[in-house]
Design a protein around this motif. Sequence first.
Motif, PDB file in Angstrom:
ATOM      1  N   SER A   7       0.840  -1.180   0.000  1.00 26.81           N
ATOM      2  CA  SER A   7       0.000   0.000   0.000  1.00 26.81           C
ATOM      3  C   SER A   7       0.882   1.239   0.000  1.00 26.81           C
ATOM      4  CB  SER A   7      -0.938   0.015   1.215  1.00 26.81           C
ATOM      5  OG  SER A   7      -0.202   0.067   2.423  1.00 26.81           O
ATOM      6  N   GLY A   8       0.285   2.377  -0.294  1.00 26.95           N
ATOM      7  CA  GLY A   8       0.990   3.641  -0.232  1.00 26.95           C
ATOM      8  C   GLY A   8       1.402   4.222  -1.565  1.00 26.95           C
ATOM      9  N   GLY A   9       1.159   3.510  -2.652  1.00 29.38           N
ATOM     10  CA  GLY A   9       1.501   4.034  -3.958  1.00 29.38           C
ATOM     11  C   GLY A   9       0.576   5.156  -4.377  1.00 29.38           C
ATOM     12  N   GLY A  10       0.968   5.847  -5.443  1.00 24.73           N
ATOM     13  CA  GLY A  10       0.164   6.944  -5.941  1.00 24.73           C
ATOM     14  C   GLY A  10       0.960   7.847  -6.846  1.00 24.73           C
ATOM     15  N   LEU A  11       0.428   9.038  -7.072  1.00 26.47           N
ATOM     16  CA  LEU A  11       1.043  10.036  -7.937  1.00 26.47           C
ATOM     17  C   LEU A  11       1.767  11.076  -7.090  1.00 26.47           C
ATOM     18  CD1 LEU A  11       1.420  11.379 -10.743  1.00 26.47           C
ATOM     19  CD2 LEU A  11      -0.765  12.539 -10.326  1.00 26.47           C
ATOM     20  N   VAL A  12       3.040  11.301  -7.407  1.00 28.64           N
ATOM     21  CA  VAL A  12       3.838  12.303  -6.708  1.00 28.64           C
ATOM     22  C   VAL A  12       4.629  13.123  -7.717  1.00 28.64           C
ATOM     23  CG1 VAL A  12       4.021  10.968  -4.573  1.00 28.64           C
ATOM     24  CG2 VAL A  12       5.750  10.707  -6.362  1.00 28.64           C
ATOM     25  N   GLN A  13       5.007  14.328  -7.317  1.00 34.48           N
ATOM     26  CA  GLN A  13       5.807  15.198  -8.170  1.00 34.48           C
ATOM     27  C   GLN A  13       7.281  14.845  -8.076  1.00 34.48           C
ATOM     28  OE1 GLN A  13       4.584  19.120  -6.709  1.00 34.48           O
ATOM     29  NE2 GLN A  13       3.457  19.412  -8.622  1.00 34.48           N
ATOM     30  N   TRP A  36      12.071  -5.388  -1.688  1.00 35.69           N
ATOM     31  CA  TRP A  36      11.258  -4.511  -2.525  1.00 35.69           C
ATOM     32  C   TRP A  36      11.802  -4.554  -3.950  1.00 35.69           C
ATOM     33  CZ3 TRP A  36       6.699  -2.278  -1.601  1.00 35.69           C
ATOM     34  CH2 TRP A  36       6.296  -2.096  -0.277  1.00 35.69           C
ATOM     35  N   PHE A  37      10.898  -4.693  -4.898  1.00 36.57           N
ATOM     36  CA  PHE A  37      11.229  -4.758  -6.311  1.00 36.57           C
ATOM     37  C   PHE A  37      10.335  -3.800  -7.075  1.00 36.57           C
ATOM     38  CE2 PHE A  37      12.308  -8.709  -4.319  1.00 36.57           C
ATOM     39  CZ  PHE A  37      13.471  -9.165  -4.942  1.00 36.57           C
ATOM     40  N   ARG A  38      10.725  -3.489  -8.286  1.00 37.45           N
ATOM     41  CA  ARG A  38       9.861  -2.676  -9.136  1.00 37.45           C
ATOM     42  C   ARG A  38       9.997  -3.125 -10.583  1.00 37.45           C
ATOM     43  NH1 ARG A  38      13.045   3.162  -8.868  1.00 37.45           N
ATOM     44  NH2 ARG A  38      14.805   2.592 -10.233  1.00 37.45           N
ATOM     45  N   GLN A  39       8.960  -2.859 -11.353  1.00 33.46           N
ATOM     46  CA  GLN A  39       8.962  -3.196 -12.762  1.00 33.46           C
ATOM     47  C   GLN A  39       8.281  -2.089 -13.547  1.00 33.46           C
ATOM     48  OE1 GLN A  39       7.288  -7.047 -13.768  1.00 33.46           O
ATOM     49  NE2 GLN A  39       8.564  -7.140 -15.606  1.00 33.46           N
ATOM     50  N   ALA A  40       9.040  -1.473 -14.433  1.00 33.17           N
ATOM     51  CA  ALA A  40       8.518  -0.465 -15.333  1.00 33.17           C
ATOM     52  C   ALA A  40       8.107  -1.125 -16.639  1.00 33.17           C
ATOM     53  CB  ALA A  40       9.563   0.620 -15.585  1.00 33.17           C
ATOM     54  N   LYS A  87      12.217  10.533  -8.876  1.00 33.79           N
ATOM     55  CA  LYS A  87      12.459  10.937 -10.245  1.00 33.79           C
ATOM     56  C   LYS A  87      11.436  10.277 -11.163  1.00 33.79           C
ATOM     57  CE  LYS A  87      17.418  10.844  -9.226  1.00 33.79           C
ATOM     58  NZ  LYS A  87      18.729  10.248  -9.612  1.00 33.79           N
ATOM     59  N   PRO A  88      11.196  10.850 -12.341  1.00 33.02           N
ATOM     60  CA  PRO A  88      10.262  10.213 -13.272  1.00 33.02           C
ATOM     61  C   PRO A  88      10.633   8.770 -13.597  1.00 33.02           C
ATOM     62  CG  PRO A  88      10.695  12.446 -13.980  1.00 33.02           C
ATOM     63  CD  PRO A  88      11.626  12.180 -12.824  1.00 33.02           C
ATOM     64  N   GLU A  89      11.918   8.449 -13.641  1.00 29.40           N
ATOM     65  CA  GLU A  89      12.333   7.088 -13.933  1.00 29.40           C
ATOM     66  C   GLU A  89      12.039   6.107 -12.805  1.00 29.40           C
ATOM     67  OE1 GLU A  89      16.287   9.512 -13.630  1.00 29.40           O
ATOM     68  OE2 GLU A  89      14.188   9.876 -14.189  1.00 29.40           O
ATOM     69  N   ASP A  90      11.591   6.612 -11.664  1.00 26.65           N
ATOM     70  CA  ASP A  90      11.149   5.741 -10.585  1.00 26.65           C
ATOM     71  C   ASP A  90       9.733   5.220 -10.812  1.00 26.65           C
ATOM     72  OD1 ASP A  90      13.522   5.956  -9.004  1.00 26.65           O
ATOM     73  OD2 ASP A  90      12.828   7.897  -8.257  1.00 26.65           O
ATOM     74  N   THR A  91       9.060   5.725 -11.822  1.00 24.27           N
ATOM     75  CA  THR A  91       7.705   5.284 -12.127  1.00 24.27           C
ATOM     76  C   THR A  91       7.698   3.794 -12.463  1.00 24.27           C
ATOM     77  OG1 THR A  91       7.008   7.466 -12.910  1.00 24.27           O
ATOM     78  CG2 THR A  91       5.742   5.568 -13.671  1.00 24.27           C
ATOM     79  N   GLY A 120       1.414  -5.795  -5.872  1.00 22.65           N
ATOM     80  CA  GLY A 120       2.029  -4.609  -6.433  1.00 22.65           C
ATOM     81  C   GLY A 120       1.213  -3.356  -6.190  1.00 22.65           C
ATOM     82  N   THR A 121       1.907  -2.227  -6.159  1.00 19.60           N
ATOM     83  CA  THR A 121       1.256  -0.931  -6.034  1.00 19.60           C
ATOM     84  C   THR A 121       1.920   0.041  -7.004  1.00 19.60           C
ATOM     85  OG1 THR A 121       0.575   0.814  -4.480  1.00 19.60           O
ATOM     86  CG2 THR A 121       2.746  -0.161  -4.128  1.00 19.60           C
ATOM     87  N   GLN A 122       1.112   0.815  -7.714  1.00 24.22           N
ATOM     88  CA  GLN A 122       1.614   1.709  -8.743  1.00 24.22           C
ATOM     89  C   GLN A 122       2.179   2.980  -8.136  1.00 24.22           C
ATOM     90  OE1 GLN A 122       1.658   1.371 -12.309  1.00 24.22           O
ATOM     91  NE2 GLN A 122       2.925   3.218 -12.140  1.00 24.22           N
ATOM     92  N   VAL A 123       3.378   3.344  -8.567  1.00 29.49           N
ATOM     93  CA  VAL A 123       3.998   4.611  -8.213  1.00 29.49           C
ATOM     94  C   VAL A 123       4.252   5.383  -9.496  1.00 29.49           C
ATOM     95  CG1 VAL A 123       6.045   5.756  -7.268  1.00 29.49           C
ATOM     96  CG2 VAL A 123       5.059   3.772  -6.096  1.00 29.49           C
ATOM     97  N   THR A 124       3.711   6.584  -9.580  1.00 28.14           N
ATOM     98  CA  THR A 124       3.890   7.430 -10.747  1.00 28.14           C
ATOM     99  C   THR A 124       4.495   8.756 -10.314  1.00 28.14           C
ATOM    100  OG1 THR A 124       1.983   6.427 -11.851  1.00 28.14           O
ATOM    101  CG2 THR A 124       2.777   8.533 -12.711  1.00 28.14           C
ATOM    102  N   VAL A 125       5.631   9.112 -10.901  1.00 28.82           N
ATOM    103  CA  VAL A 125       6.327  10.356 -10.594  1.00 28.82           C
ATOM    104  C   VAL A 125       6.210  11.257 -11.819  1.00 28.82           C
ATOM    105  CG1 VAL A 125       8.443  11.434  -9.809  1.00 28.82           C
ATOM    106  CG2 VAL A 125       7.908   9.088  -9.119  1.00 28.82           C
ATOM    107  N   SER A 126       5.444  12.317 -11.688  1.00 30.31           N
ATOM    108  CA  SER A 126       5.174  13.193 -12.820  1.00 30.31           C
ATOM    109  C   SER A 126       4.718  14.555 -12.329  1.00 30.31           C
ATOM    110  CB  SER A 126       4.101  12.584 -13.722  1.00 30.31           C
ATOM    111  OG  SER A 126       3.750  13.464 -14.783  1.00 30.31           O
ATOM    112  N   SER A 127       4.987  15.580 -13.158  1.00 26.55           N
ATOM    113  CA  SER A 127       4.512  16.921 -12.861  1.00 26.55           C
ATOM    114  C   SER A 127       3.055  17.096 -13.234  1.00 26.55           C
ATOM    115  CB  SER A 127       5.344  17.965 -13.611  1.00 26.55           C
ATOM    116  OG  SER A 127       6.700  17.926 -13.222  1.00 26.55           O
TER     117      SER A 127
END
Length: 127
Positions: A7-13, A36-40, A87-91, A120-127
């Motif tokens: 839990s805790g994912g979401g959209l951040v700047q 902890w792992f991630r997959q873009a 960073k955006p590449e952390d998305t 899994g939980t989605q993390v999006t880094v964007s303006s």
Amino acid sequence: QPQLVESGGGLVQPGGSLRLACAASGFTLDNYAIGWFRQAPGKEREGLACISSRSGRTNYADSPKGRFTISKDNAKNTVYLQMNSLKPEDTAVYYCAADYRPYGQCVLSDRRTYDYWGQGTQVTVSS
């Protein structure tokens, strides 16, 4: 049966922070290392950080080192990933996983050693 729920994912700047949680049930953190792992999209799943079962020692991949911190609260049977300077590449979709490893240091080099995975939980880094 062992289960993990992220839990805790979401959209951040960019430059912002986010704290992910991984709640474990059906087992205790005394016998399992947590990673902890991630997959873009279009990329291989990569390990980010892990924390050992009994020693509590941590390992980090190069890319998030200095920005991400893994920790756990044994009383709550929960593992956290604090992510700073995003960073955006952390998305990516972020996953936690459990490795039956009552002794020894956790590993990130081979994700096949991990027995159970969260949804899994989605993390999006964007303006």
